[in-house]
Motif scaffolding. Structure first.
Motif, PDB file in Angstrom:
ATOM      1  N   ARG A 174      59.713 -14.829  19.454  1.00  0.00           N
ATOM      2  CA  ARG A 174      59.789 -13.369  19.336  1.00  0.00           C
ATOM      3  C   ARG A 174      58.507 -12.797  18.748  1.00  0.00           C
ATOM      4  O   ARG A 174      58.008 -11.762  19.198  1.00  0.00           O
ATOM      5  N   ARG A 177      55.928 -12.875  21.477  1.00  0.00           N
ATOM      6  CA  ARG A 177      56.218 -11.842  22.477  1.00  0.00           C
ATOM      7  C   ARG A 177      55.807 -10.475  21.952  1.00  0.00           C
ATOM      8  O   ARG A 177      55.190  -9.681  22.668  1.00  0.00           O
ATOM      9  N   ASN A 178      56.145 -10.180  20.697  1.00  0.00           N
ATOM     10  CA  ASN A 178      55.761  -8.897  20.102  1.00  0.00           C
ATOM     11  C   ASN A 178      54.250  -8.759  20.013  1.00  0.00           C
ATOM     12  O   ASN A 178      53.699  -7.690  20.278  1.00  0.00           O
ATOM     13  N   HIS A 180      52.059 -10.237  21.967  1.00  0.00           N
ATOM     14  CA  HIS A 180      51.567 -10.078  23.343  1.00  0.00           C
ATOM     15  C   HIS A 180      51.812  -8.636  23.836  1.00  0.00           C
ATOM     16  O   HIS A 180      50.949  -8.051  24.486  1.00  0.00           O
ATOM     17  N   ASN A 181      52.958  -8.078  23.507  1.00  0.00           N
ATOM     18  CA  ASN A 181      53.271  -6.703  23.912  1.00  0.00           C
ATOM     19  C   ASN A 181      52.348  -5.709  23.228  1.00  0.00           C
ATOM     20  O   ASN A 181      51.927  -4.721  23.846  1.00  0.00           O
ATOM     21  N   LYS A 182      52.001  -5.927  21.973  1.00  0.00           N
ATOM     22  CA  LYS A 182      51.090  -5.016  21.267  1.00  0.00           C
ATOM     23  C   LYS A 182      49.685  -5.106  21.854  1.00  0.00           C
ATOM     24  O   LYS A 182      48.975  -4.104  21.948  1.00  0.00           O
ATOM     25  N   GLU A 183      49.247  -6.319  22.226  1.00  0.00           N
ATOM     26  CA  GLU A 183      47.919  -6.493  22.777  1.00  0.00           C
ATOM     27  C   GLU A 183      47.807  -5.876  24.173  1.00  0.00           C
ATOM     28  O   GLU A 183      46.736  -5.418  24.568  1.00  0.00           O
ATOM     29  N   SER A 184      48.887  -5.900  24.931  1.00  0.00           N
ATOM     30  CA  SER A 184      48.831  -5.367  26.295  1.00  0.00           C
ATOM     31  C   SER A 184      48.925  -3.854  26.339  1.00  0.00           C
ATOM     32  O   SER A 184      48.717  -3.248  27.382  1.00  0.00           O
ATOM     33  N   MET A 185      49.252  -3.215  25.220  1.00  0.00           N
ATOM     34  CA  MET A 185      49.366  -1.746  25.198  1.00  0.00           C
ATOM     35  C   MET A 185      48.025  -1.106  25.139  1.00  0.00           C
ATOM     36  O   MET A 185      47.038  -1.317  24.865  1.00  0.00           O
TER      37      MET A 185
END
Length: 185
Positions: A174, A177-178, A180-185
Motif C-alpha cells: 500500500r 502504491r501510494n 507511485h500514485n503521488k509520483e504519477s500525479m
C-alpha cells in the motif's frame, strides 16, 4: 467548537499499542531483565523489520499462552536467540488476559482431552470430598490441559506469524502504491 472526527478501529488499536508497548527504559528498569539487559536492549531487537515483527508475534504468542507469569520478561528473553522484535513479542503476550485466559484454558483442556483420549471428570466431587476431589481432578486434567496449551501455542504462533507477515506485505504494498500514485500525479 469543533468536534474530533471519529477514530477508526485501527487508529484506536494503534493508540492502545502505543500506550501499552513496553519502552526500552521500562525494560531497562526491570529487575528480572537486569542480567540480560545488555542483550535485550540491543538496537537491532527494537527495529521493526519484515522478519523481526512476525518472529516477535510468534514468540509472544508462545510466551503468552504457555507461561502463566512473567510473560513479558520471558518473551523478551526468548526473542534474543531468534532476533525477534522485543516490543512486539512483549505486546503480543497480552493475548492472554483475564477475559481470554479462562476460554484458552477450557479450549486447551478440551483439545488435550481429545488428543490424549482421556476422560477425566469435568465436574467436581461433592462438597465433603472437595479437597481431594479437586486435587484428583487437577491431577487428571493436568496432562490434557498442558497438551492443549502446547497445541494452542504452536497453532497461535504459526497463525500469528503468517498473519503478521501477510499484514506487513500488504502494508508495504500500500505504501508503494501510494508513493507511485503521488509520483504519477
Amino acid at each position: 467548537m469543533a468536534t474530533a472526527a471519529p477514530r477508526s478501529m485501527w487508529q484506536r488499536a494503534a493508540g492502545w499499542c502505543r500506550r501499552n508497548l513496553p519502552t526500552r527504559e521500562s525494560m531497562e528498569r526491570s529487575r528480572m531483565l537486569r542480567p540480560v539487559a545488555h542483550r535485550v536492549l540491543a538496537p537491532e531487537l527494537w527495529r521493526f523489520t519484515r522478519r523481526s515483527v512476525p518472529r516477535g508475534v510468534a514468540l509472544g504468542m508462545v510466551a503468552g499462552v504457555i507461561f502463566p507469569v512473567a510473560q513479558i520478561a520471558i518473551a523478551a528473553v526468548i526473542a534474543l536467540p531468534f532476533r525477534a522484535n522485543v516490543p512486539v513479542a512483549a505486546l503480543t503476550t497480552f493475548i492472554t488476559n483475564p477475559f481470554t485466559t479462562p476460554l484458552i484454558l477450557i479450549a486447551a483442556y478440551q483439545i488435550g482431552r481429545w488428543v490424549l483420549h482421556v476422560d477425566a471428570p469435568v465436574v467436581a466431587q461433592p462438597v465433603a470430598e472437595a479437597a481431594t476431589g479437586w486435587l484428583q481432578w487437577l491431577w487428571e486434567a493436568g496432562p490434557a490441559t498442558v497438551t492443549g496449551l502446547v497445541i494452542i501455542a504452536a497453532a497461535g504462533a504459526v497463525l500469528g506469524y503468517g498473519v503478521s507477515a501477510l499484514g506487513w506485505r500488504l502494508w508495504i504494498a500500500r505504501k508503494w502504491r501510494n508513493r507511485h500514485n503521488k509520483e504519477s500525479m
